[in-house]
Design an enzyme around this catalytic site. Structure first.
Site, mmCIF file in Angstrom:
data_model
loop_
_atom_site.group_PDB
_atom_site.id
_atom_site.type_symbol
_atom_site.label_atom_id
_atom_site.label_comp_id
_atom_site.label_asym_id
_atom_site.label_seq_id
_atom_site.Cartn_x
_atom_site.Cartn_y
_atom_site.Cartn_z
ATOM 1 N N HIS A 237 0.831 -1.212 0.000
ATOM 2 C CA HIS A 237 0.000 0.000 0.000
ATOM 3 C C HIS A 237 0.861 1.256 0.000
ATOM 4 O O HIS A 237 2.057 1.195 0.319
ATOM 5 C CB HIS A 237 -0.928 0.014 1.226
ATOM 6 C CG HIS A 237 -2.117 -0.879 1.079
ATOM 7 N ND1 HIS A 237 -2.042 -2.245 1.281
ATOM 8 C CD2 HIS A 237 -3.403 -0.620 0.717
ATOM 9 C CE1 HIS A 237 -3.237 -2.778 1.052
ATOM 10 N NE2 HIS A 237 -4.079 -1.821 0.707
ATOM 11 N N LYS B 2 -0.815 4.969 4.496
ATOM 12 C CA LYS B 2 -1.786 4.053 5.111
ATOM 13 C C LYS B 2 -1.472 3.897 6.590
ATOM 14 O O LYS B 2 -0.335 3.585 6.964
ATOM 15 C CB LYS B 2 -1.772 2.697 4.401
ATOM 16 C CG LYS B 2 -2.830 1.757 4.938
ATOM 17 C CD LYS B 2 -3.031 0.561 4.040
ATOM 18 C CE LYS B 2 -4.033 -0.421 4.645
ATOM 19 N NZ LYS B 2 -5.354 0.163 4.878
#
Ligand code: NAD
Length: 273
Positions: free
Chosen positions: A159, A163
């Site tokens: 990600h 995040k």
């Protein structure tokens, strides 16, 4: 439904955020939905159109979800905020008869239990969906099936660097589905010597998960399954946030037809609920 109009009254919590803005833009474009409130901690009292360049020009950002719920009586509230707020937001919605569709990740099993109990108590349906991308739901379904046949599984999730939670909600849900599908978990290959702590990932539901965080990534996952002499890799990539919108709209349309708390998109995608 909006009185007289037949439209679904939708509020968006976290409306000034990356996901929230896109949800606002998408809701406004739907013929069967009406955007009735935008809620965020930033830009409070300002029109979202001024703060984020999307939404209805005259609609100001509400600071608290309760005000918006009491004033606008939405049917559905889409939440893309932070894990620390998402449970309280969902409970406030359920208390007032609105169905939360929670995209915020990082809710614990206890949070989900509490939301589920509130749904039962108030007879209000809700959805918590760790991944709205249809391709990601299919990836989980295929991984679940493959895990019945190939004994060893590891998940690599990747990600963007902003995040907040690790591992991703999708990785955890994938591991749980794999764990349920294969019943007895296969032994995780043993490492004799750890030269770097944590190098074999974290284990959830008997499945090792490895989290990568890098600029340039959005949301990606590879489920690798190994059997004697073969490896199957199932990969999903969300290339931009538009990948989540079809799933969010589907959840907004279907949540009021469900019962209790539904986790994930599977039941609305595969079972025609
Ligand atoms: P972001 O930081 O860009 O936006 C979050 C917004 O929420 C911010 O504007 C913040 O001010 C606001 N906020 C914080 N607390 C609030 C509260 N109590 N009430 C109202 N607003 C509040 O984050 P993002 O990239 O939009 O992601 C939001 C969440 O969605 C994260 O948990 C992320 O992991 C998750 N996410 C889920 C999916 C999915 O498919 N389920 C997809 C992408 C992101």
């Amino acid at each position: 439904m909006a009185e007289g109009s037949g439209k679904i009254r939708v509020a968006v919590s976290g409306a000034a955020g990356r996901m929230g803005r896109m949800v606002v833009e998408t809701v406004v474009a739907q013929a069967d939905m009406m955007l009735v409130a935008t809620i965020d901690r930033v830009g409070t009292g300002e029109p979202l159109a001024d703060v984020a360049g999307v939404g209805v020009p005259t609609m100001k950002i509400d600071s608290g979800i309760e005000n918006a719920l009491d004033r606008e009586r939405p049917d559905v509230v889409v939440d893309f905020t932070v894990p620390a707020s998402a449970k309280a937001n969902a409970l406030a919605c359920i208390e007032r008869g609105a169905s939360p569709v929670v995209g915020t990740t990082g809710l614990s099993a206890m949070d989900l239990e509490e939301i589920s109990r509130a749904c039962e108590r108030q007879s209000v349906p809700a959805m918590v969906v760790p991944n709205f991308a249809v391709g990601a739901v299919l990836m989980m379904r295929f991984a679940e099936e493959a895990a019945k046949w190939l004994p060893q599984v590891e998940i690599i999730e990747m990600h963007h660097d902003k995040k907040a939670d690790s591992p991703s909600g999708t990785a955890m849900l994938t591991a749980e589905k794999i764990g349920n599908a294969r019943g007895e978990s296969a032994a995780i290959p043993r490492t004799e010597t750890f030269k770097v702590q944590g190098v074999r990932g974290g284990i959830h539901a008997g499945v090792p998960i490895h989290s990568v965080r890098l600029q340039g990534l959005l949301a990606h996952q590879i489920v690798m399954l190994g059997g004697p002499g073969e490896v199957l890799s199932i990969r999903h990539d969300s290339m931009d946030r538009g990948s989540f919108m079809a799933g969010v709209m589907l959840a907004v349309r279907r949540v009021r037809h469900l019962k209790g708390l539904t986790i994930g998109l599977d039941s609305v995608l595969f079972e025609g609920a």
